[in-house]
Design an enzyme around this catalytic site. Structure first.
Site, PDB file in Angstrom:
ATOM      1  N   PRO A  66       0.783  -1.236   0.000  1.00  0.00           N
ATOM      2  CA  PRO A  66       0.000   0.000   0.000  1.00  0.00           C
ATOM      3  C   PRO A  66       0.821   1.296   0.000  1.00  0.00           C
ATOM      4  CG  PRO A  66      -0.902  -1.562   1.600  1.00  0.00           C
ATOM      5  CD  PRO A  66       0.407  -2.123   1.118  1.00  0.00           C
ATOM      6  N   THR A  95       2.939   2.127  -5.393  1.00  0.00           N
ATOM      7  CA  THR A  95       2.999   3.586  -5.562  1.00  0.00           C
ATOM      8  C   THR A  95       3.301   4.176  -4.194  1.00  0.00           C
ATOM      9  OG1 THR A  95       1.344   3.528  -7.319  1.00  0.00           O
ATOM     10  CG2 THR A  95       1.716   5.645  -6.238  1.00  0.00           C
ATOM     11  N   LYS A 170       5.223   8.715 -11.954  1.00  0.00           N
ATOM     12  CA  LYS A 170       3.869   8.299 -11.570  1.00  0.00           C
ATOM     13  C   LYS A 170       3.106   9.456 -10.914  1.00  0.00           C
ATOM     14  CE  LYS A 170       0.567   5.517  -9.987  1.00  0.00           C
ATOM     15  NZ  LYS A 170      -0.360   4.726 -10.766  1.00  0.00           N
ATOM     16  N   LYS A 245      -4.964   9.407  -2.776  1.00  0.00           N
ATOM     17  CA  LYS A 245      -3.647   8.943  -2.312  1.00  0.00           C
ATOM     18  C   LYS A 245      -2.544   9.519  -3.210  1.00  0.00           C
ATOM     19  CE  LYS A 245      -0.529   5.057  -2.284  1.00  0.00           C
ATOM     20  NZ  LYS A 245      -0.211   3.676  -2.613  1.00  0.00           N
TER      21      LYS A 245
HETATM   22  P1  NAD Z   1      -4.457  -3.857  -1.861  1.00  0.00           P
HETATM   23  O1  NAD Z   1      -4.801  -3.172  -0.581  1.00  0.00           O
HETATM   24  O2  NAD Z   1      -5.511  -4.635  -2.581  1.00  0.00           O
HETATM   25  O3  NAD Z   1      -3.209  -4.853  -1.623  1.00  0.00           O
HETATM   26  C1  NAD Z   1      -2.140  -4.591  -0.764  1.00  0.00           C
HETATM   27  C2  NAD Z   1      -1.742  -5.926  -0.124  1.00  0.00           C
HETATM   28  O4  NAD Z   1      -0.552  -5.722   0.659  1.00  0.00           O
HETATM   29  C3  NAD Z   1      -2.798  -6.503   0.824  1.00  0.00           C
HETATM   30  O5  NAD Z   1      -3.104  -7.836   0.446  1.00  0.00           O
HETATM   31  C4  NAD Z   1      -2.145  -6.418   2.200  1.00  0.00           C
HETATM   32  O6  NAD Z   1      -2.533  -7.467   3.070  1.00  0.00           O
HETATM   33  C5  NAD Z   1      -0.681  -6.506   1.833  1.00  0.00           C
HETATM   34  N1  NAD Z   1       0.223  -5.976   2.857  1.00  0.00           N
HETATM   35  C6  NAD Z   1       0.165  -4.801   3.504  1.00  0.00           C
HETATM   36  N2  NAD Z   1       1.217  -4.663   4.333  1.00  0.00           N
HETATM   37  C7  NAD Z   1       1.961  -5.783   4.196  1.00  0.00           C
HETATM   38  C8  NAD Z   1       3.168  -6.240   4.761  1.00  0.00           C
HETATM   39  N3  NAD Z   1       3.843  -5.505   5.679  1.00  0.00           N
HETATM   40  N4  NAD Z   1       3.643  -7.457   4.393  1.00  0.00           N
HETATM   41  C9  NAD Z   1       2.981  -8.193   3.478  1.00  0.00           C
HETATM   42  N5  NAD Z   1       1.832  -7.817   2.899  1.00  0.00           N
HETATM   43  C10 NAD Z   1       1.324  -6.626   3.251  1.00  0.00           C
HETATM   44  O7  NAD Z   1      -3.863  -2.718  -2.807  1.00  0.00           O
HETATM   45  P2  NAD Z   1      -3.704  -2.753  -4.404  1.00  0.00           P
HETATM   46  O8  NAD Z   1      -4.906  -2.146  -5.043  1.00  0.00           O
HETATM   47  O9  NAD Z   1      -3.229  -4.110  -4.807  1.00  0.00           O
HETATM   48  O10 NAD Z   1      -2.534  -1.679  -4.595  1.00  0.00           O
HETATM   49  C11 NAD Z   1      -1.175  -1.996  -4.324  1.00  0.00           C
HETATM   50  C12 NAD Z   1      -0.315  -0.828  -4.779  1.00  0.00           C
HETATM   51  O11 NAD Z   1      -0.534  -0.591  -6.168  1.00  0.00           O
HETATM   52  C13 NAD Z   1      -0.617   0.492  -4.062  1.00  0.00           C
HETATM   53  O12 NAD Z   1       0.593   1.143  -3.814  1.00  0.00           O
HETATM   54  C14 NAD Z   1      -1.471   1.242  -5.066  1.00  0.00           C
HETATM   55  O13 NAD Z   1      -1.378   2.651  -4.936  1.00  0.00           O
HETATM   56  C15 NAD Z   1      -0.872   0.779  -6.385  1.00  0.00           C
HETATM   57  N6  NAD Z   1      -1.774   0.846  -7.556  1.00  0.00           N
HETATM   58  C16 NAD Z   1      -3.031   0.360  -7.479  1.00  0.00           C
HETATM   59  C17 NAD Z   1      -3.861   0.432  -8.599  1.00  0.00           C
HETATM   60  C18 NAD Z   1      -5.268  -0.114  -8.561  1.00  0.00           C
HETATM   61  O14 NAD Z   1      -6.037   0.144  -9.507  1.00  0.00           O
HETATM   62  N7  NAD Z   1      -5.670  -0.853  -7.533  1.00  0.00           N
HETATM   63  C19 NAD Z   1      -3.391   1.002  -9.794  1.00  0.00           C
HETATM   64  C20 NAD Z   1      -2.085   1.465  -9.843  1.00  0.00           C
HETATM   65  C21 NAD Z   1      -1.275   1.380  -8.710  1.00  0.00           C
END
Ligand code: NAD
Length: 291
Positions: A66, A95, A170, A245
């Protein structure tokens, strides 16, 4: 075939890890959520007890977490940098803020380990389809080592310069996106209030100087671009909370660089209020309904 440690198996990381399994790699997975881990072990991944256990002896580490504090937790406090062998390549695809990205890469380099920041553009569908765009920061050697692994998950892989520059690209791109979406919503709302059919405004403006991605690929006025969330009651897509965010990251980055971003600040304030009003899970193009 390589051994990959994949940490962070959420909406984005889960499908990205699956694509590495489909490509024939051995993928060791770790997430704080047992459900997320199970989805990946069902798909052929191997569960690891900790990030460091996953990383020990791996050829590559990929993280999709995250925020900056989680990335530091995993790589520094969680011992991933200490656990990996010198020849491994580390890729953080989350990100996060630019200083955290640069701090973690410096820590890896201090141990003689190659690492890139490689945030993505494209949502869950692009993650599933392996068509993400990666913006990559790091040395030439780190980029070359990362590229074959990123190719499995993405269609466009761009080297943006030294460590942290992926996050810089980004944050600049998404600040512009937030600003242009609000501008597009204002234009379509104003036109309609003055008696102009949104379809006619689109026909003109999409070929004139106001043209932008927020309009032509993601039009916030319904009934114009069939794939846009505006035709699905603004179901995301790209949730307003995620846009907020990225806009907050842009303002933190602007402050550290003494850069003036008045429109970026206005867009941040606008989405701040929109999310506070309970619209965090609404698509970011839903702001047209506020106007
Ligand atoms: P998400 O919340 O679905 O997934 C994050 C995962 O990380 C969760 O499964 C959580 O349990 C895990 N996690 C958190 N802390 C942890 C730790 N210390 N050790 C191990 N696992 C841990 O989020 P997402 O939508 O998959 O987004 C992930 C990243 O991608 C973010 O930085 C987000 O800004 C970026 N992003 C997301 C999108 C989108 O459309 N969802 C698009 C572009 C970029």
């Amino acid at each position: 075939m390589a051994v990959i440690a994949f940490i962070g198996l959420g909406n984005m990381g889960g499908p990205m890890a699956k694509n590495q399994i489909k490509a024939g790699h051995t993928v060791r997975v770790f997430d704080l959520s047992a459900d997320a881990v199970k989805t990946l072990t069902d798909a052929g991944g191997q569960a690891a007890g900790s990030p460091a256990e996953a990383a020990k002896g791996a050829d590559a580490v990929i993280t999709m977490l995250p925020a900056g504090k989680h990335v530091k937790q995993v790589y520094i406090e969680g011992g991933v940098i200490d656990a990996v062998a010198k020849g491994a390549i580390l890729m953080d695809c989350s990100t996060i803020d630019v200083p955290s990205a640069r701090e973690v890469i410096s820590a890896a380099e201090a141990k003689g380990v190659l690492m890139v920041d490689a945030p993505v553009s494209g949502g869950v569908a692009a993650s599933e389809g392996g068509t993400l765009t990666f913006m990559v920061g790091g040395s030439d050697a780190a980029f070359a080592a990362a590229k074959p692994f990123l190719d499995v998950m993405g269609k466009t892989i761009v080297h943006a310069g030294p460590a942290g520059n992926g996050q810089v690209a980004k944050v600049c791109n998404n600040m512009l996106l937030g600003i242009s979406m609000i501008g597009t919503c204002e234009a379509f709302s104003l036109g309609e209030k003055l008696g102009l059919d949104p379809k006619v405004l689109f026909e003109i403006s999409s070929k004139a100087s106001g043209q932008c991605w927020s309009m032509t690929s993601y039009c916030p006025a319904p009934g114009i671009v069939p794939t846009a969330p505006s035709n699905r009651d603004y179901k995301p897509g790209f949730a307003a909370a995620m846009m907020l965010k990225d806009l907050r990251l842009s303002q933190e980055a602007a402050a550290t660089a003494s850069a003036k971003t008045p429109m970026g600040k206005a867009a941040t304030d606008f989405y701040e209020k929109y999310v506070e009003d309970g619209n965090g899970n609404v698509d970011f193009s839903g702001v047209i309904r506020e106007l």
